[in-house]
Design a protein around this motif. Structure first.
Motif, short mmCIF file in Angstrom:
data_model
loop_
_atom_site.label_atom_id
_atom_site.label_comp_id
_atom_site.label_asym_id
_atom_site.label_seq_id
_atom_site.Cartn_x
_atom_site.Cartn_y
_atom_site.Cartn_z
N ALA A 68 26.07 -13.41 -8.28
CA ALA A 68 24.66 -13.23 -7.92
C ALA A 68 24.37 -11.80 -7.48
O ALA A 68 23.29 -11.28 -7.77
N PHE A 69 25.29 -11.16 -6.77
CA PHE A 69 25.08 -9.80 -6.28
C PHE A 69 26.11 -8.90 -6.94
O PHE A 69 27.30 -9.09 -6.80
N PRO A 70 25.65 -7.87 -7.68
CA PRO A 70 26.60 -6.98 -8.36
C PRO A 70 27.35 -6.10 -7.36
O PRO A 70 26.89 -5.84 -6.26
N ASP A 71 28.54 -5.64 -7.77
CA ASP A 71 29.32 -4.75 -6.91
C ASP A 71 28.77 -3.33 -7.04
O ASP A 71 27.83 -3.06 -7.78
N GLU A 72 29.39 -2.37 -6.36
CA GLU A 72 28.87 -0.99 -6.30
C GLU A 72 28.80 -0.33 -7.68
O GLU A 72 27.82 0.34 -8.00
N SER A 73 29.82 -0.49 -8.49
CA SER A 73 29.82 0.17 -9.80
C SER A 73 28.72 -0.39 -10.70
O SER A 73 28.08 0.34 -11.46
N THR A 74 28.48 -1.67 -10.61
CA THR A 74 27.44 -2.29 -11.42
C THR A 74 26.05 -1.86 -10.95
O THR A 74 25.16 -1.64 -11.76
N ALA A 80 25.75 -15.13 2.07
CA ALA A 80 27.10 -15.71 1.98
C ALA A 80 27.05 -17.06 1.26
O ALA A 80 27.93 -17.36 0.43
N LYS A 81 26.04 -17.87 1.56
CA LYS A 81 25.92 -19.16 0.88
C LYS A 81 25.66 -18.98 -0.61
O LYS A 81 26.22 -19.69 -1.46
N ILE A 82 24.78 -18.01 -0.96
CA ILE A 82 24.50 -17.76 -2.38
C ILE A 82 25.74 -17.26 -3.08
O ILE A 82 26.04 -17.68 -4.22
N LEU A 83 26.50 -16.35 -2.44
CA LEU A 83 27.73 -15.84 -3.05
C LEU A 83 28.77 -16.94 -3.22
O LEU A 83 29.53 -16.94 -4.20
N ALA A 84 28.79 -17.89 -2.27
CA ALA A 84 29.74 -19.00 -2.40
C ALA A 84 29.36 -19.89 -3.59
O ALA A 84 30.22 -20.38 -4.31
N THR A 85 28.06 -20.08 -3.79
CA THR A 85 27.60 -20.94 -4.90
C THR A 85 27.60 -20.18 -6.22
O THR A 85 28.06 -20.70 -7.24
#
Length: 123
Positions: free
Chosen positions: A103-109, A94-99
């Motif tokens: 950083a993390f691709p969604d399902e289609s990617t 959650a902290k990485i996604l906030a910054t």
């Protein structure tokens, strides 16, 4: 009067038992009695076998009960540790996604990036 009633009941019961004796063959009764003794012997043997098996099972359980309780405690502590680790990982994610929102691709990617063959599907 009560004595005469009791005597008449006794006489009636004797008469009924005499009539029943004429209806039933003595040899048949003896064979039934013999079969009952055979069944009784088998049931006593089965009961002895079950008693020995219960004693054996009780001894086996006594031998492994300590291991079971120790391993159960170990598994519970491992679960607590894993829950804590995954909680920390979710917090870090959650902290990485906030910054870094990308950083993390969604399902289609993920499907587009993952070109590895599925080894469990027959081809």
């Amino acid at each position: 009067m009560a004595e005469s009633e009791e005597e008449s009941r006794r006489a009636a019961s004797k008469e009924v038992s005499r009539e029943l004796k004429t209806l039933i063959n003595g040899d048949d009764l003896d064979s039934l009695k013999q079969l009952q003794y055979i069944i009784l012997g088998r049931l006593q043997d089965s009961n002895a076998v079950m008693s020995h098996f219960n004693e054996y099972s009780e001894n086996c359980f006594a031998e492994v009960a300590g291991d079971f309780s120790r391993n159960t405690g170990l598994l519970k502590s491992m679960k607590l540790d894993l829950d804590y680790i995954f909680q920390k990982l979710r917090s870090m994610k959650a902290k990485i996604l906030a910054t870094y929102p990308d950083a993390f691709p969604d399902e289609s990617t993920i499907e587009a990036l993952d070109r590895r063959p599925d080894l469990e599907m027959p081809q």
